[in-house]
Design a protein around this motif. Structure first.
Motif, PDB file in Angstrom:
ATOM      1  N   VAL A  13       0.859  -1.182   0.000  1.00 25.00           N
ATOM      2  CA  VAL A  13       0.000   0.000   0.000  1.00 25.00           C
ATOM      3  C   VAL A  13       0.896   1.233   0.000  1.00 25.00           C
ATOM      4  CG1 VAL A  13      -1.867  -1.181   1.249  1.00 25.00           C
ATOM      5  CG2 VAL A  13      -0.130   0.105   2.530  1.00 25.00           C
ATOM      6  N   PHE A  14       0.287   2.395  -0.181  1.00 25.02           N
ATOM      7  CA  PHE A  14       1.028   3.651  -0.131  1.00 25.02           C
ATOM      8  C   PHE A  14       0.658   4.370   1.153  1.00 25.02           C
ATOM      9  CE2 PHE A  14       1.553   8.183  -1.729  1.00 25.02           C
ATOM     10  CZ  PHE A  14       2.914   8.193  -1.481  1.00 25.02           C
ATOM     11  N   LEU A  15       1.610   4.430   2.080  1.00 22.48           N
ATOM     12  CA  LEU A  15       1.330   4.982   3.406  1.00 22.48           C
ATOM     13  C   LEU A  15       0.900   6.441   3.337  1.00 22.48           C
ATOM     14  CD1 LEU A  15       1.272   4.561   6.450  1.00 22.48           C
ATOM     15  CD2 LEU A  15       3.724   5.044   6.510  1.00 22.48           C
ATOM     16  N   GLY A  16       1.510   7.196   2.424  1.00 18.22           N
ATOM     17  CA  GLY A  16       1.107   8.594   2.279  1.00 18.22           C
ATOM     18  C   GLY A  16      -0.355   8.723   1.910  1.00 18.22           C
ATOM     19  N   GLY A  17      -0.818   7.850   1.018  1.00 22.80           N
ATOM     20  CA  GLY A  17      -2.225   7.853   0.649  1.00 22.80           C
ATOM     21  C   GLY A  17      -3.115   7.400   1.784  1.00 22.80           C
ATOM     22  N   MET A  18      -2.652   6.404   2.542  1.00 22.72           N
ATOM     23  CA  MET A  18      -3.411   5.919   3.687  1.00 22.72           C
ATOM     24  C   MET A  18      -3.591   7.029   4.723  1.00 22.72           C
ATOM     25  SD  MET A  18      -2.536   2.642   6.126  1.00 22.72           S
ATOM     26  CE  MET A  18      -2.917   1.446   4.842  1.00 22.72           C
ATOM     27  N   HIS A  19      -2.518   7.770   4.985  1.00 26.32           N
ATOM     28  CA  HIS A  19      -2.605   8.879   5.941  1.00 26.32           C
ATOM     29  C   HIS A  19      -3.580   9.950   5.452  1.00 26.32           C
ATOM     30  CE1 HIS A  19       1.469   8.123   8.151  1.00 26.32           C
ATOM     31  NE2 HIS A  19       0.531   7.275   8.488  1.00 26.32           N
ATOM     32  N   LYS A  20      -3.557  10.210   4.149  1.00 27.36           N
ATOM     33  CA  LYS A  20      -4.451  11.230   3.598  1.00 27.36           C
ATOM     34  C   LYS A  20      -5.906  10.813   3.753  1.00 27.36           C
ATOM     35  CE  LYS A  20      -5.301  13.955  -0.583  1.00 27.36           C
ATOM     36  NZ  LYS A  20      -4.854  14.218  -1.987  1.00 27.36           N
ATOM     37  N   ILE A  21      -6.195   9.555   3.487  1.00 27.79           N
ATOM     38  CA  ILE A  21      -7.577   9.069   3.575  1.00 27.79           C
ATOM     39  C   ILE A  21      -8.072   9.058   5.021  1.00 27.79           C
ATOM     40  CG2 ILE A  21      -9.095   7.086   3.202  1.00 27.79           C
ATOM     41  CD1 ILE A  21      -7.224   6.281   0.877  1.00 27.79           C
ATOM     42  N   THR A  22      -7.216   8.630   5.939  1.00 28.07           N
ATOM     43  CA  THR A  22      -7.644   8.437   7.332  1.00 28.07           C
ATOM     44  C   THR A  22      -7.429   9.654   8.222  1.00 28.07           C
ATOM     45  OG1 THR A  22      -5.474   7.563   7.981  1.00 28.07           O
ATOM     46  CG2 THR A  22      -7.120   5.969   7.181  1.00 28.07           C
ATOM     47  N   GLN A  51       5.676   2.701 -14.173  1.00 28.06           N
ATOM     48  CA  GLN A  51       4.961   3.721 -14.940  1.00 28.06           C
ATOM     49  C   GLN A  51       3.713   3.172 -15.616  1.00 28.06           C
ATOM     50  OE1 GLN A  51       5.947   6.907 -14.594  1.00 28.06           O
ATOM     51  NE2 GLN A  51       7.391   5.915 -13.169  1.00 28.06           N
ATOM     52  N   ASP A  52       3.448   1.892 -15.402  1.00 31.13           N
ATOM     53  CA  ASP A  52       2.283   1.253 -15.998  1.00 31.13           C
ATOM     54  C   ASP A  52       1.016   1.680 -15.256  1.00 31.13           C
ATOM     55  OD1 ASP A  52       0.232  -1.092 -16.156  1.00 31.13           O
ATOM     56  OD2 ASP A  52       1.630  -1.450 -17.807  1.00 31.13           O
ATOM     57  N   ALA A  53       0.011   2.060 -16.007  1.00 29.49           N
ATOM     58  CA  ALA A  53      -1.232   2.551 -15.397  1.00 29.49           C
ATOM     59  C   ALA A  53      -1.872   1.498 -14.496  1.00 29.49           C
ATOM     60  CB  ALA A  53      -2.211   2.971 -16.487  1.00 29.49           C
ATOM     61  N   ALA A  54      -1.781   0.242 -14.888  1.00 28.93           N
ATOM     62  CA  ALA A  54      -2.397  -0.825 -14.095  1.00 28.93           C
ATOM     63  C   ALA A  54      -1.684  -0.991 -12.755  1.00 28.93           C
ATOM     64  CB  ALA A  54      -2.375  -2.137 -14.874  1.00 28.93           C
ATOM     65  N   VAL A  55      -0.368  -0.863 -12.752  1.00 25.94           N
ATOM     66  CA  VAL A  55       0.399  -0.963 -11.507  1.00 25.94           C
ATOM     67  C   VAL A  55       0.048   0.194 -10.581  1.00 25.94           C
ATOM     68  CG1 VAL A  55       2.725  -0.785 -10.526  1.00 25.94           C
ATOM     69  CG2 VAL A  55       2.302  -2.290 -12.483  1.00 25.94           C
ATOM     70  N   LYS A  56      -0.009   1.390 -11.133  1.00 28.78           N
ATOM     71  CA  LYS A  56      -0.373   2.562 -10.330  1.00 28.78           C
ATOM     72  C   LYS A  56      -1.757   2.397  -9.724  1.00 28.78           C
ATOM     73  CE  LYS A  56       2.356   5.852 -13.093  1.00 28.78           C
ATOM     74  NZ  LYS A  56       2.289   7.055 -13.962  1.00 28.78           N
ATOM     75  N   GLN A  57      -2.699   1.900 -10.538  1.00 30.69           N
ATOM     76  CA  GLN A  57      -4.069   1.741 -10.053  1.00 30.69           C
ATOM     77  C   GLN A  57      -4.171   0.652  -8.998  1.00 30.69           C
ATOM     78  OE1 GLN A  57      -6.675   3.837 -11.006  1.00 30.69           O
ATOM     79  NE2 GLN A  57      -7.526   2.881  -9.159  1.00 30.69           N
ATOM     80  N   THR A  58      -3.408  -0.428  -9.172  1.00 30.13           N
ATOM     81  CA  THR A  58      -3.443  -1.507  -8.186  1.00 30.13           C
ATOM     82  C   THR A  58      -2.954  -1.012  -6.829  1.00 30.13           C
ATOM     83  OG1 THR A  58      -3.154  -3.239  -9.840  1.00 30.13           O
ATOM     84  CG2 THR A  58      -2.523  -3.788  -7.587  1.00 30.13           C
ATOM     85  N   LEU A  59      -1.889  -0.209  -6.820  1.00 32.14           N
ATOM     86  CA  LEU A  59      -1.392   0.328  -5.554  1.00 32.14           C
ATOM     87  C   LEU A  59      -2.437   1.228  -4.908  1.00 32.14           C
ATOM     88  CD1 LEU A  59       0.915   0.553  -3.534  1.00 32.14           C
ATOM     89  CD2 LEU A  59       1.820   2.467  -4.881  1.00 32.14           C
ATOM     90  N   ALA A  60      -3.076   2.065  -5.699  1.00 29.49           N
ATOM     91  CA  ALA A  60      -4.137   2.934  -5.163  1.00 29.49           C
ATOM     92  C   ALA A  60      -5.303   2.106  -4.629  1.00 29.49           C
ATOM     93  CB  ALA A  60      -4.618   3.896  -6.243  1.00 29.49           C
ATOM     94  N   ASP A  61      -5.682   1.080  -5.382  1.00 28.34           N
ATOM     95  CA  ASP A  61      -6.786   0.218  -4.947  1.00 28.34           C
ATOM     96  C   ASP A  61      -6.438  -0.530  -3.670  1.00 28.34           C
ATOM     97  OD1 ASP A  61      -8.216   1.025  -7.164  1.00 28.34           O
ATOM     98  OD2 ASP A  61      -7.849  -0.806  -8.316  1.00 28.34           O
ATOM     99  N   ASN A  62      -5.211  -1.064  -3.606  1.00 28.13           N
ATOM    100  CA  ASN A  62      -4.767  -1.756  -2.386  1.00 28.13           C
ATOM    101  C   ASN A  62      -4.893  -0.851  -1.172  1.00 28.13           C
ATOM    102  OD1 ASN A  62      -4.065  -4.005  -3.872  1.00 28.13           O
ATOM    103  ND2 ASN A  62      -1.861  -3.772  -3.603  1.00 28.13           N
ATOM    104  N   THR A  63      -4.484   0.404  -1.345  1.00 25.17           N
ATOM    105  CA  THR A  63      -4.504   1.361  -0.243  1.00 25.17           C
ATOM    106  C   THR A  63      -5.929   1.649   0.205  1.00 25.17           C
ATOM    107  OG1 THR A  63      -2.466   2.368  -1.110  1.00 25.17           O
ATOM    108  CG2 THR A  63      -3.754   3.669   0.462  1.00 25.17           C
TER     109      THR A  63
END
Length: 203
Positions: free
Chosen positions: A39-48, A152-164
């Motif tokens: 997951v992306f901790l920075g994104g997790m902190h932003k959401i929570t 840089q693959d869009a699917a990889v970026k989206q998977t990380l965002a979705d995981n988070t």
């Protein structure tokens, strides 16, 4: 049938480093199948609305020094004498996290975690420098070009965002977080409780 022990992980979290090695031992002792979810901790902190403890608790008298003492006790207990607090903490880990997502399977992903944990938390590499990360990957025998290109693959970026987002929906708010089914534990201090649960105890 073995239970699945899921580790919600961002390599930017020092407590994720501390938890990683004892967690693998717990999986070995209990027969649990260890699965890493990047997951992306920075994104997790932003959401929570969460933030790093040294920032969040800076104005609470005595709390940060005690947390540092507890941290050192954990290092001593597990003989983690090579750990070095990263001078750039908190830093952006998105490159490393996308590399984990780009792994072809759990075996490769966990081998990458084994490679990056000491690089980040013992040698304190610049985690945002693609050339530095490339050297680490090549030193470990990985296909650096494939993995770095995949970041840089869009699917990889989206998977990380979705995981988070999905981790937060399940109750996660920081690292390290562990799941066995729908049961969640947070923090390296809960590893004993986690092992008790895996061996038949209550959550």
């Amino acid at each position: 049938m073995s239970q699945t022990l899921e580790f919600i992980l961002d390599l930017a979290a020092p407590n994720g480093y501390l938890a990683w090695y004892p967690l693998k031992e717990i999986a070995g002792r209990t027969g649990a199948k260890l699965v890493v979810t990047p997951v992306f901790l920075g994104g997790m902190h932003k959401i929570t609305g969460n933030s790093p403890p040294m920032m969040r608790d800076a104005d609470v008298k005595g709390k940060v020094p005690y947390a540092a003492l507890e941290f050192c006790r954990f290092l001593d207990r597990h003989a983690m004498d090579r750990f070095s607090m990263h001078p750039d903490l908190p830093f952006n880990s998105i490159l490393l996290q996308r590399i984990l997502v780009a792994a072809k399977d759990q075996n490769e992903m966990q081998a990458l975690v084994d490679l990056f944990q000491p690089a980040v938390w013992e040698r304190n590499i610049d985690c945002g420098d693609a050339d530095v990360v490339r050297e680490v990957l090549e030193s470990g025998g990985f296909d650096a070009e494939r993995l770095l290109s995949a970041t840089q693959d869009a699917a990889v970026k989206q998977t990380l965002a979705d995981n988070t987002e999905k981790a937060v929906e399940r109750g996660a708010f920081g690292i390290p977080t562990f799941f066995v089914g729908d049961e969640m534990w947070f923090g390296k201090e809960r590893l004993g409780q986690l092992e008790d649960y895996l061996t038949g105890g209550k959550p």
